[in-house]
Design an enzyme around this catalytic site. Structure first.
Site, PDB file in Angstrom:
ATOM      1  N   ARG A 285       7.579   5.993  16.952  1.00  0.00           N
ATOM      2  CA  ARG A 285       8.997   6.024  16.539  1.00  0.00           C
ATOM      3  C   ARG A 285       9.393   7.415  16.045  1.00  0.00           C
ATOM      4  O   ARG A 285      10.463   7.929  16.379  1.00  0.00           O
ATOM      5  CB  ARG A 285       9.252   4.964  15.471  1.00  0.00           C
ATOM      6  CG  ARG A 285       9.245   3.534  15.999  1.00  0.00           C
ATOM      7  CD  ARG A 285       9.542   2.536  14.891  1.00  0.00           C
ATOM      8  NE  ARG A 285       9.714   1.189  15.405  1.00  0.00           N
ATOM      9  CZ  ARG A 285       8.717   0.313  15.566  1.00  0.00           C
ATOM     10  NH1 ARG A 285       7.469   0.660  15.250  1.00  0.00           N
ATOM     11  NH2 ARG A 285       8.958  -0.891  16.045  1.00  0.00           N
TER      12      ARG A 285
ATOM     13  N   THR B   2       0.856  -1.181   0.000  1.00  0.00           N
ATOM     14  CA  THR B   2       0.000   0.000   0.000  1.00  0.00           C
ATOM     15  C   THR B   2       0.898   1.239   0.000  1.00  0.00           C
ATOM     16  O   THR B   2       2.087   1.161   0.352  1.00  0.00           O
ATOM     17  CB  THR B   2      -0.940   0.002   1.225  1.00  0.00           C
ATOM     18  OG1 THR B   2      -1.911   1.045   1.051  1.00  0.00           O
ATOM     19  CG2 THR B   2      -0.189   0.227   2.529  1.00  0.00           C
ATOM     20  N   THR B   3       0.314   2.360  -0.393  1.00  0.00           N
ATOM     21  CA  THR B   3       1.101   3.597  -0.474  1.00  0.00           C
ATOM     22  C   THR B   3       1.861   3.880   0.821  1.00  0.00           C
ATOM     23  O   THR B   3       3.052   4.213   0.806  1.00  0.00           O
ATOM     24  CB  THR B   3       0.177   4.787  -0.799  1.00  0.00           C
ATOM     25  OG1 THR B   3      -0.342   4.608  -2.114  1.00  0.00           O
ATOM     26  CG2 THR B   3       0.914   6.114  -0.708  1.00  0.00           C
TER      27      THR B   3
ATOM     28  N   HIS C   3      19.553  33.954  38.491  1.00  0.00           N
ATOM     29  CA  HIS C   3      18.476  34.930  38.299  1.00  0.00           C
ATOM     30  C   HIS C   3      18.982  36.168  37.547  1.00  0.00           C
ATOM     31  O   HIS C   3      18.483  37.284  37.750  1.00  0.00           O
ATOM     32  CB  HIS C   3      17.856  35.334  39.641  1.00  0.00           C
ATOM     33  CG  HIS C   3      17.423  34.175  40.474  1.00  0.00           C
ATOM     34  ND1 HIS C   3      16.296  33.436  40.200  1.00  0.00           N
ATOM     35  CD2 HIS C   3      18.001  33.586  41.546  1.00  0.00           C
ATOM     36  CE1 HIS C   3      16.179  32.463  41.078  1.00  0.00           C
ATOM     37  NE2 HIS C   3      17.210  32.513  41.903  1.00  0.00           N
TER      38      HIS C   3
ATOM     39  N   SER D  27      25.445  46.413  11.216  1.00  0.00           N
ATOM     40  CA  SER D  27      24.230  47.209  11.039  1.00  0.00           C
ATOM     41  C   SER D  27      24.313  48.005   9.747  1.00  0.00           C
ATOM     42  O   SER D  27      25.393  48.446   9.349  1.00  0.00           O
ATOM     43  CB  SER D  27      24.057  48.166  12.226  1.00  0.00           C
ATOM     44  OG  SER D  27      23.045  49.121  11.971  1.00  0.00           O
ATOM     45  N   SER D  28      23.149  48.209   9.124  1.00  0.00           N
ATOM     46  CA  SER D  28      23.110  48.999   7.887  1.00  0.00           C
ATOM     47  C   SER D  28      23.083  50.496   8.178  1.00  0.00           C
ATOM     48  O   SER D  28      23.238  51.311   7.261  1.00  0.00           O
ATOM     49  CB  SER D  28      21.871  48.621   7.061  1.00  0.00           C
ATOM     50  OG  SER D  28      20.687  48.927   7.790  1.00  0.00           O
TER      51      SER D  28
ATOM     52  N   LYS E  77      28.536  48.823  15.016  1.00  0.00           N
ATOM     53  CA  LYS E  77      27.955  47.611  15.593  1.00  0.00           C
ATOM     54  C   LYS E  77      28.734  46.345  15.211  1.00  0.00           C
ATOM     55  O   LYS E  77      29.029  46.103  14.053  1.00  0.00           O
ATOM     56  CB  LYS E  77      26.494  47.449  15.160  1.00  0.00           C
ATOM     57  CG  LYS E  77      25.539  48.478  15.706  1.00  0.00           C
ATOM     58  CD  LYS E  77      25.413  48.451  17.211  1.00  0.00           C
ATOM     59  CE  LYS E  77      24.710  47.203  17.721  1.00  0.00           C
ATOM     60  NZ  LYS E  77      23.295  47.129  17.330  1.00  0.00           N
ATOM     61  N   ARG E  78      29.004  45.520  16.246  1.00  0.00           N
ATOM     62  CA  ARG E  78      29.533  44.159  16.071  1.00  0.00           C
ATOM     63  C   ARG E  78      28.517  43.236  16.748  1.00  0.00           C
ATOM     64  O   ARG E  78      28.615  42.944  17.933  1.00  0.00           O
ATOM     65  CB  ARG E  78      30.919  44.029  16.697  1.00  0.00           C
ATOM     66  CG  ARG E  78      32.003  44.795  15.926  1.00  0.00           C
ATOM     67  CD  ARG E  78      33.291  44.941  16.729  1.00  0.00           C
ATOM     68  NE  ARG E  78      34.004  43.689  16.896  1.00  0.00           N
ATOM     69  CZ  ARG E  78      35.228  43.432  16.411  1.00  0.00           C
ATOM     70  NH1 ARG E  78      35.855  44.349  15.680  1.00  0.00           N
ATOM     71  NH2 ARG E  78      35.825  42.286  16.643  1.00  0.00           N
ATOM     72  N   ASN E  79      27.511  42.852  15.992  1.00  0.00           N
ATOM     73  CA  ASN E  79      26.367  42.145  16.563  1.00  0.00           C
ATOM     74  C   ASN E  79      26.617  40.645  16.736  1.00  0.00           C
ATOM     75  O   ASN E  79      27.403  40.049  15.988  1.00  0.00           O
ATOM     76  CB  ASN E  79      25.131  42.344  15.677  1.00  0.00           C
ATOM     77  CG  ASN E  79      24.553  43.733  15.798  1.00  0.00           C
ATOM     78  OD1 ASN E  79      24.800  44.428  16.781  1.00  0.00           O
ATOM     79  ND2 ASN E  79      23.787  44.150  14.806  1.00  0.00           N
TER      80      ASN E  79
END
Length: 457
Positions: free
Chosen positions: A234, A107-108, A155, A278-279, A284-286
């Site tokens: 499974r 069967t399928t 925390h 960033s554009s 920025k060094r993200n």
């Protein structure tokens, strides 16, 4: 061109690896279906259920996808409104007169489920290898930073000194358990299914069990004790293990993300010349890699929930639950492949700012060692009395932004029993890491004993 992030040319490598995508592409799915139909014909030919010559023709017709067009099969499937009959028709055409014996008794869902297991097994081998690689890298890094003292936080706030190696060793131990789970589930999960329309072997005749056993032997899959068309545990077990792996990966990404914050500045992901953060903000060094690692866990967990939904099956089988697996299994494997590859790359070029760690150890001017002070004072005054005295001193030092040692020396009972030199000696962070360094060695030794970690050179 794609319509999903997994396939979008400009985004796909953020969401999966090329190797894993290949496993879940149409072509490989078709390849596995052909492989199963060929193995089924071989088994039935050997058992005399179909003519041996026909079996050989069908095997020859299913050796490669070269003579099959996924687009043509898809077009026919849309026309006849059946997900697999078009594939059977294509094999029949390729096999000529022997095509009358294609898909004989199956069967399928026999073919599609077993094909999914073959794809899952290919995915598993990639994931297991990546998990092993990460264990090796974490072990090396844990040892390198075994004595690198840093702030431990609870925390979200400074708590006590620890070491960066200890932090890594906690994750290393976690990955050891993930690898054990992967190894333990292998024989239980990778099991095929070829037993006819409702799993009773009726269409295969009295040799049905032998047909299934031989076919699955040829496919190198396990043989079920009974049909699992209506028992999808499974897939759920496999997905659950990957959810745990993804959970650890996302947690690590989030922790690294926080430790890279400008105000904490203890880690930085690898930075290459020309990398843009960033554009609009040139400075920025993200933490792009850290964010990418963390961002995929929620997507994995949602897809795993879909797999769990597929365990609800109507009667002997239905297509409602089945289709959820078609959506979720590729996504889970592809997303986790991206996370594993990302962490490997991150660990390979992680910038550990030991000076930043030292700055943070000293940021609270001695308050980080309040527990140490409490236990030392408690040796003469009693632990509970010491807690009250040290608490008052700590709150005063915090609110007045003064050196903790100065406040302690102004406390009459403490000043009466201890010298300035003694108090200052208690406030050395490197001397209060407990057994953190020893625990690194214990984790590594444990993994070696369990044969989950190679001997480090």
């Amino acid at each position: 061109m794609g319509a999903h992030v997994i396939d979008l040319v400009m985004l796909k490598n953020n969401f999966g690896t090329a190797e894993m995508r290949e496993i879940w592409k149409d072509t490989n799915r078709l390849r596995q279906h052909l492989k199963i139909e060929g193995a089924l014909a071989q088994a039935e030919g050997e058992l005399g259920i179909i003519p041996s010559a026909a079996a050989q023709k069908i095997q020859a017709a299913t050796q490669t996808t070269t003579n099959y067009s996924v687009e043509d099969i898809a077009a026919e499937a849309a026309r006849i409104k059946h997900s697999f009959m078009a594939t059977i028709n294509a094999i029949q055409k390729e096999a000529g007169a022997a095509g009358e014996y294609v898909h004989f008794g199956a069967t399928t869902q026999d073919i599609v489920d077993t094909g999914a297991m073959l794809q899952l097994k290919q995915s598993y081998l990639l994931i297991r290898k990546e998990v092993q690689d990460i264990i090796e890298r974490l072990a090396k890094a844990s040892k390198s930073y075994q004595y690198t003292t840093m702030v431990g936080r609870t925390h979200g706030m400074q708590a006590l000194p620890t070491t960066f190696g200890y932090k890594l060793a906690v994750w290393l131990d976690e990955f050891g358990r993930h690898l054990e789970r992967l190894l333990e589930m292998k024989d239980r999960v990778f099991v095929g299914n070829l037993n006819g329309a409702i799993g009773s072997y009726a269409s295969f005749g009295p040799q049905g069990i032998e047909v299934e056993k031989r076919t699955l032997e040829l496919l190198e899959l396990g043989v079920p004790t009974i049909s699992w068309q209506s028992a999808r545990d499974r897939f759920s077990e496999y997905a659950s293990v990957l959810a745990l792996i993804s959970g650890t990966l996302g947690k690590i990404g989030n922790e690294f993300y926080n430790l890279m914050r400008t105000e904490i500045n203890e880690l930085e992901e690898g930075f290459s010349k020309g990398k843009i953060g960033s554009s609009t903000m040139p400075h920025k060094r993200n933490p792009a890699a850290f964010e990418g690692l963390a961002s995929l866990t929620p997507a994995v967990l949602k897809s795993v929930a879909l797999i769990h939904e597929s365990m609800h099956v109507e009667h002997e089988r239905d297509a409602m639950s089945w289709r959820l697996e078609w959506i979720a299994l590729p996504e889970i494997n592809i997303y986790v492949s991206a996370q594993l590859a990302s962490l490997k790359a991150i660990l390979g070029d992680l910038r550990v700012n030991e000076a930043g760690m030292r700055t943070n150890l000293e940021r609270q001017q001695g308050l980080l060692l309040s527990e140490k002070v409490m236990f030392e004072v408690g040796k003469k005054l009693g632990k509970q009395t010491a807690h009250h005295l040290v608490y008052e001193c700590a709150m005063q030092a915090f609110e007045e932004q003064r050196l903790f040692a100065e406040i302690l020396l102004e406390q009459p009972q403490i000043a009466k029993n201890y010298t300035k030199a003694e108090i200052e000696a208690w406030l050395v962070a490197d001397d209060y890491i407990g057994l953190a360094a020893e625990k690194v060695d214990q984790v590594i030794a444990h993994l070696k004993e369990r044969k989950l970690l190679k001997e480090q050179g």
